[in-house]
Design a protein around this motif. Structure first.
Motif, PDB file in Angstrom:
ATOM      1  N   TYR A 302       0.458  -1.096  -0.435  1.00  0.00           N
ATOM      2  CA  TYR A 302       0.073   0.114   0.071  1.00  0.00           C
ATOM      3  C   TYR A 302       0.435   1.266  -0.133  1.00  0.00           C
ATOM      4  O   TYR A 302       1.845   1.411   1.224  1.00  0.00           O
ATOM      5  N   LEU A 303       0.321   2.447  -0.679  1.00  0.00           N
ATOM      6  CA  LEU A 303       1.310   3.233  -0.834  1.00  0.00           C
ATOM      7  C   LEU A 303       0.148   5.090  -0.657  1.00  0.00           C
ATOM      8  O   LEU A 303      -0.863   4.725  -1.052  1.00  0.00           O
ATOM      9  N   GLY A 304       1.030   5.173   0.325  1.00  0.00           N
ATOM     10  CA  GLY A 304       0.118   6.730   0.604  1.00  0.00           C
ATOM     11  C   GLY A 304       0.590   7.368   0.612  1.00  0.00           C
ATOM     12  O   GLY A 304       1.937   8.039   0.767  1.00  0.00           O
ATOM     13  N   ILE A 332       3.791   2.128   2.591  1.00  0.00           N
ATOM     14  CA  ILE A 332       5.122   2.952   2.116  1.00  0.00           C
ATOM     15  C   ILE A 332       4.515   4.317   1.855  1.00  0.00           C
ATOM     16  O   ILE A 332       3.351   4.439   1.559  1.00  0.00           O
ATOM     17  N   LEU A 333       4.254   5.498   3.543  1.00  0.00           N
ATOM     18  CA  LEU A 333       3.615   6.209   3.608  1.00  0.00           C
ATOM     19  C   LEU A 333       4.366   8.082   3.388  1.00  0.00           C
ATOM     20  O   LEU A 333       5.593   7.644   3.956  1.00  0.00           O
ATOM     21  N   THR A 334       3.736   9.032   2.815  1.00  0.00           N
ATOM     22  CA  THR A 334       4.350   9.933   2.901  1.00  0.00           C
ATOM     23  C   THR A 334       3.037  11.181   3.497  1.00  0.00           C
ATOM     24  O   THR A 334       2.152  10.857   3.356  1.00  0.00           O
ATOM     25  N   ASP A 335       3.893  12.100   2.972  1.00  0.00           N
ATOM     26  CA  ASP A 335       2.425  13.483   3.281  1.00  0.00           C
ATOM     27  C   ASP A 335       1.995  12.831   4.432  1.00  0.00           C
ATOM     28  O   ASP A 335       2.933  12.671   5.170  1.00  0.00           O
ATOM     29  N   ARG A 361       5.824  -4.628   7.154  1.00  0.00           N
ATOM     30  CA  ARG A 361       6.696  -3.558   6.477  1.00  0.00           C
ATOM     31  C   ARG A 361       6.779  -2.225   6.629  1.00  0.00           C
ATOM     32  O   ARG A 361       5.602  -2.243   5.785  1.00  0.00           O
ATOM     33  N   ASN A 362       6.904  -1.056   7.153  1.00  0.00           N
ATOM     34  CA  ASN A 362       6.214  -0.396   6.534  1.00  0.00           C
ATOM     35  C   ASN A 362       7.096   0.876   6.742  1.00  0.00           C
ATOM     36  O   ASN A 362       7.922   1.553   7.501  1.00  0.00           O
ATOM     37  N   LEU A 363       7.358   2.208   5.938  1.00  0.00           N
ATOM     38  CA  LEU A 363       8.594   2.631   6.095  1.00  0.00           C
ATOM     39  C   LEU A 363       7.727   4.229   5.619  1.00  0.00           C
ATOM     40  O   LEU A 363       6.784   4.101   4.890  1.00  0.00           O
ATOM     41  N   VAL A 364       7.875   4.783   6.375  1.00  0.00           N
ATOM     42  CA  VAL A 364       7.252   6.042   6.588  1.00  0.00           C
ATOM     43  C   VAL A 364       8.311   7.179   5.944  1.00  0.00           C
ATOM     44  O   VAL A 364       8.967   7.448   6.380  1.00  0.00           O
ATOM     45  N   LEU A 365       8.005   7.263   5.545  1.00  0.00           N
ATOM     46  CA  LEU A 365       8.884   8.469   4.683  1.00  0.00           C
ATOM     47  C   LEU A 365       8.516  10.771   5.005  1.00  0.00           C
ATOM     48  O   LEU A 365       9.161  11.105   4.163  1.00  0.00           O
ATOM     49  N   ALA A 422       9.844  -2.204  -1.885  1.00  0.00           N
ATOM     50  CA  ALA A 422       8.049  -2.586  -2.792  1.00  0.00           C
ATOM     51  C   ALA A 422       8.978  -3.870  -3.343  1.00  0.00           C
ATOM     52  O   ALA A 422       7.919  -4.071  -3.269  1.00  0.00           O
ATOM     53  N   SER A 423       9.865  -3.939  -3.841  1.00  0.00           N
ATOM     54  CA  SER A 423       9.793  -5.254  -4.453  1.00  0.00           C
ATOM     55  C   SER A 423       9.527  -6.170  -3.799  1.00  0.00           C
ATOM     56  O   SER A 423       9.616  -7.144  -4.284  1.00  0.00           O
ATOM     57  N   ASP A 424      10.332  -6.418  -3.099  1.00  0.00           N
ATOM     58  CA  ASP A 424       9.608  -8.068  -1.973  1.00  0.00           C
ATOM     59  C   ASP A 424       8.237  -8.306  -2.155  1.00  0.00           C
ATOM     60  O   ASP A 424       7.955  -9.258  -1.865  1.00  0.00           O
TER      61      ASP A 424
END
Lengths: 450, 256
Positions: A302-304, A332-335, A361-365, A422-424
Motif C-alpha cells: 500500500y502506498l499512501g 510506504i507512506l508519505t505526506d 513492514r512499513n516505510l514512513v517517509l 516494494a519489490s519484496d
C-alpha cells in the motif's frame, strides 16, 4: 400509510432503506425469493448498525464519517453511461495476455468484455444472469462466506448489489490465461450526486480447477464516488485461485471491500492487494482454511500520499490441521497519509501443525505520516508454528550512505531503496506486465521530478 | 599530489575525535594508519568519505586540487575516492550487478563519458573477476545479502577493481578475515596498485602489511598522528605493542 404513525417507526427512515424499498418493489420484484430474503437481511442489518464508527474496535483508526455524511446515488440496475471500448482499453494492462471482463458501476458489460477463446467448462458472466439461470450454483453460496452480520458495509452490498460477476471453473480445468477484470466507476451528469456502486463477485473453482483474476479498480479521476464491493471465492479440494487487485481509485473516492476465500482440502488461495488510490480505502481479506493441507498467501503493498488512508484488515482462519498461511504486507507512506494493518491469525484447537507467517513492514517517509500495524494472534492449538513481525521505520541511512559512497546521488539512492522495499512484495506477482506497471507507479510517486 | 590533509579536526555527537591530522599522500604511494582501538582511525576514513554523522570542526582536505570537505559523498566517489567499508551494508532488494553498474555509470557520467550498456558492463565485470576472485553467483544476489564476512570484504575490493579509484581507503579490511581471504584480498590490492593511484590502509594489526607493503606507516593516537615512519615502524609495533609510543606521546604533550 398507517404504519408511519406507529411509535416504533416514527423515526425517519434511512434514505438507503427508502431506496431499498423502491427497488424491491420494482426492479427486483421478479427475483427469486431466496435472493430477496438475502437482500432484506442485508438492509435490515445495515439499518440497525449503520456505517461503522471509530468506536468499533475494527474501525478504530478508520473514520468513515465522510462516507456517512455524503449523499450518494446508488446505482443498482439503472442504466449506466457507456464509457466506450477505447477508454476501457486504456485501463487494461498492456502486454497482459488475458480475457477481459468489464464492470461499470458494478454491472457486467457484455459489450465491453472480451471472452473469446474461453474454454468450455468455464463460465464468466453477469451475476444477475447467473442468479436467474444457475440457481443451483449460486444459491447456497452467495452470501454464505461474507455474511451480512460480518460488517454493515458487506450488509449494504448484499442489500444493493444489482449485478456483478460470476465465475465458475469446472473440475480439473486449468485456465491458462488470467481473467482481467476492469471495475470502472463512472459518475452521472454534472450536478448529480456521486455514485455508490456495490460490485459483487462470486467465483467458484471446482476440485482440481485453477484460475487467476487480475482486477483493476479505476474511476473518473479527481471525482468523488464510493465503491463498496464484496468478493466470495470457493476453492474446492486441490483447486487453486489467485486474486490480484490493483486499486487505483480517484483520490477523492472511497473504496471499501470484503474479500473472503473458503478453502477445502489441499486448496490454495493467493491474494495480492495493491492499494494505490482512493482517499479512504479499507480491505477486509479473509482466508478460511477449512480443509487439511490447504494454503493461503496474502501479499499486500500500500502506498499512501497526501491525505490518503489505506487500511487492510486480514484474517487467516485456521480451522483444520496442517495448513499454511503466509502473509507479506508492505506499506510506504508519505505526506499526511495514514496506513493501517491489522493481521489476525486464528488457530482453532483442532488445527495442529499450523504453519503461519505474518510479516508487516512499513516505510514512513514523512514526519506527518502515520502507521498503525497490529498483529493479532489467537491460538488454541498447541503444536503450531506462528511467527509474526512488524516494523515501522525510515530508510536505513547506512544503506543510503553506502550507495552514495559509490557515486550514486542521494535522490537516486533513496529511490533505489524505496523500489527495493516494494519489490519484496511486487516480485511475488507472476505477471511481468503488472509488475512493470507497479514499478512505473512507484517511479511516478517517488522518483524526483526533473 | 593526491590527498593533503591539514589540521583536520572532527567530532561526533559533540565529542571531538580527531585533534588535528596532517597527512599527505602522493600518487603511487601506500600509506598505513595504525593505532589502538578508539584512536580515531575509522572516524578519519568516514570523514574522508563524507559521512554526515561526523562534524568537521577545523582543517582542510585537498583531493586532486579540490576542496574535499565541500563535496557530497557521491561527488567524492565520482572524483576518484573510494572507501572499502569496515562493515559493508546488506541491502535487500537491490541487485548487486544493477547497483555496481549504476555506480560505474554515475562515475562515467561525471567524467563526460557515455554510459555503458548491460552487455559491455558484463564483459567488464568478467575481466575484473580475474583480479578479485569472487563467486559470480554473488553478483546475482542483493548487495551483500547473505554474504559471509570474507565475501563482503572481497566484494568491496571487487567494487574497487571495477570503479578504479585514484585513492582507496581500506577501513580495517583485514579484520575478520581468515588467512586465505586475507591473502586473496591483498593480492587483489597489489594487482590494482599503480604509479597513478594511492592507498590508505587503516588497520589495527600489522598482519595485513605482510602482504601489502606500505611506503609509510603512521600511528594514530587520541586523534593525532603521533609517529610516522616506514614499514619498519609497523614491525616494531608488532614486536613492542603501542605502549611505548603512547608513553612517548604523553611525555611530549607534558613537555609541550
Amino acid at each position: 400509510m398507517m404504519s408511519t404513525t406507529l411509535p416504533t417507526e416514527s423515526k425517519e427512515m434511512h434514505p438507503y432503506t427508502e431506496r431499498f424499498n423502491q427497488l424491491e418493489a420494482s426492479e427486483w420484484a421478479l427475483d427469486p425469493s431466496w435472493l430477496n430474503q438475502l437482500r432484506r437481511a442485508g438492509i435490515a442489518h445495515f439499518a440497525e448498525k449503520g456505517i461503522p464508527s471509530i468506536r468499533e474496535e475494527e474501525y478504530r483508526f478508520t473514520n468513515l464519517k465522510p462516507i456517512e455524511n455524503q449523499t450518494f446515488d446508488f446505482c443498482c440496475g439503472a442504466p449506466v453511461a457507456d464509457p466506450g471500448v477505447s477508454q476501457v482499453q486504456g485501463f487494461c494492462f498492456d502486454q497482459l495476455d488475458a480475457y477481459r471482463v468489464v464492470l461499470v458501476n458494478g454491472q457486467f458489460s457484455k459489450d465491453l468484455s472480451d471472452l473469446s477463446g474461453l474454454p468450455e467448462g468455464c463460465i464468466v458472466e453477469s451475476l444477475n444472469e447467473a442468479v436467474r439461470n444457475r440457481e443451483d450454483l449460486v444459491q447456497g453460496r452467495l452470501g454464505t462466506q461474507v455474511k451480512v452480520d460480518q460488517s454493515s458495509l458487506a450488509a449494504l452490498n448484499t442489500a444493493f448489489f444489482g449485478d456483478g460477476l460470476f465465475i465458475h471453473v469446472k473440475k480439473n480445468l486449468i485456465l491458462e490465461k488470467p481473467i482481467q477484470i476492469i471495475q470502472l466507476t463512472a459518475n452521472g451528469d454534472e450536478g448529480s450526486n456521486p455514485v455508490a456502486s456495490h460490485p459483487r463477485l462470486l467465483a467458484i473453482a471446482e476440485s482440481g480447477a485453477s484460475f487467476s483474476l487480475v482486477e483493476r479498480c479505476v474511476g473518473d479521476r479527481d471525482t468523488a464516488y464510493w465503491v463498496n464491493s464484496v468478493s466470495e471465492f470457493f476453492v474446492a479440494p486441490n483447486a487453486s485461485v489467485e486474486h490480484l487487485k490493483v486499486q487505483e481509485e480517484s483520490l477523492q473516492a472511497y473504496h471499501t471491500a470484503a474479500i473472503q476465500a473458503y478453502l477445502e482440502q489441499d486448496a490454495r488461495f493467493t491474494s495480492h492487494s495493491m492499494a494505490v488510490g482512493a482517499g479512504i480505502s479499507r480491505n477486509d481479506i479473509h482466508s478460511i482454511l477449512d480443509g487439511k493441507n490447504s494454503e493461503a498467501v496474502l501479499n499486500g503493498l500500500y502506498l499512501g500520499q497526501k491525505n490518503q488512508l489505506v487500511d487492510h484488515h486480514t484474517l487467516m482462519d485456521h480451522k483444520q490441521p496442517n495448513c499454511n498461511s503466509h502473509e507479506y504486507y508492505h506499506g510506504i507512506l508519505t505526506d499526511d497519509s495514514r496506513g493501517v494493518f491489522n493481521g489476525k491469525i486464528y488457530v482453532h484447537q483442532i488445527a495442529q501443525k499450523t504453519d503461519a507467517i505474518q510479516n508487516s513492514r512499513n516505510l514512513v517517509l514523512s514526519d506527518r505520516a502515520t502507521v498503525n500495524s497490529k498483529p493479532q494472534l489467537e491460538i488454541f492449538a498447541d503444536d503450531v508454528r506462528c511467527t509474526h513481525g512488524a516494523t515501522i521505520g525510515q530508510l536505513d541511512e547506512d544503506s543510503v550512505f553506502y550507495l552514495r559512497a559509490r557515486g550514486i546521488n542521494e535522490a537516486r539512492a533513496r529511490r533505489m531503496l524505496i523500489h527495493a522495499f516494494a519489490s519484496d512484495v511486487v516480485d511475488r506477482i507472476p505477471y511481468q506486465a503488472v509488475k512493470d506497471y507497479l514499478e512505473n507507479i512507484l517511479a511516478d510517486r517517488f522518483d524526483p521530478k526533473d | 599530489m593526491l590527498l593533503e590533509i591539514k589540521n583536520l579536526q572532527a567530532s561526533v555527537e559533540g565529542k571531538q575525535i580527531l585533534h588535528g591530522i596532517n597527512l599527505t599522500i602522493n600518487e603511487g604511494e601506500i600509506h598505513a594508519i595504525m593505532g589502538p582501538n578508539g584512536s580515531g582511525k575509522s572516524t578519519l576514513s568516514q570523514v574522508l568519505a563524507g559521512r554526515d554523522t561526523y562534524e568537521v570542526n577545523a582543517g582542510e582536505v585537498n583531493f586532486l586540487g579540490k576542496d574535499l570537505l565541500d563535496m557530497e559523498p557521491e561527488e567524492r566517489a565520482c572524483a576518484g575516492l573510494f572507501m572499502a567499508f569496515q562493515y559493508p551494508v546488506e541491502i535487500p532488494g537491490v541487485n548487486s550487478t544493477y547497483f555496481l553498474k549504476a555506480a560505474y555509470n554515475e562515475m562515467r557520467k561525471s567524467r563526460g563519458l557515455p554510459e555503458v550498456d548491460a552487455m559491455d558492463f558484463l564483459t567488464l565485470v568478467k575481466e575484473k573477476m580475474k583480479i578479485m576472485e569472487l563467486d559470480q553467483s554473488l553478483l546475482n544476489r542483493a548487495v551483500n545479502q547473505g554474504f559471509s564476512g570474507g565475501e563482503k570484504k572481497k566484494n568491496e575490493i571487487f567494487q574497487m577493481a571495477v570503479l578504479e579509484p585514484k585513492l582507496a581507503i581500506l577501513d580495517e579490511t583485514d579484520s575478520g578475515l581468515d588467512i586465505d581471504a586475507l591473502k586473496n584480498v591483498s593480492e587483489g590490492v597489489n594487482k590494482l596498485k599503480s604509479k597513478e593511484n594511492g592507498f590508505l590502509l587503516i588497520t589495527h594489526y600489522q598482519r595485513l602489511l605482510d602482504y601489502i607493503v606500505p611506503d609509510f606507516v603512521h600511528v594514530l593516537y587520541k586523534g593525532k598522528i603521533v609517529r610516522s615512519g616506514t614499514k619498519e615502524l609497523a614491525l616494531e609495533l608488532e614486536e613492542r605493542g603501542y605502549d611505548w609510543i603512547i608513553q612517548e606521546a604523553s611525555e611530549k604533550s607534558v613537555v609541550a
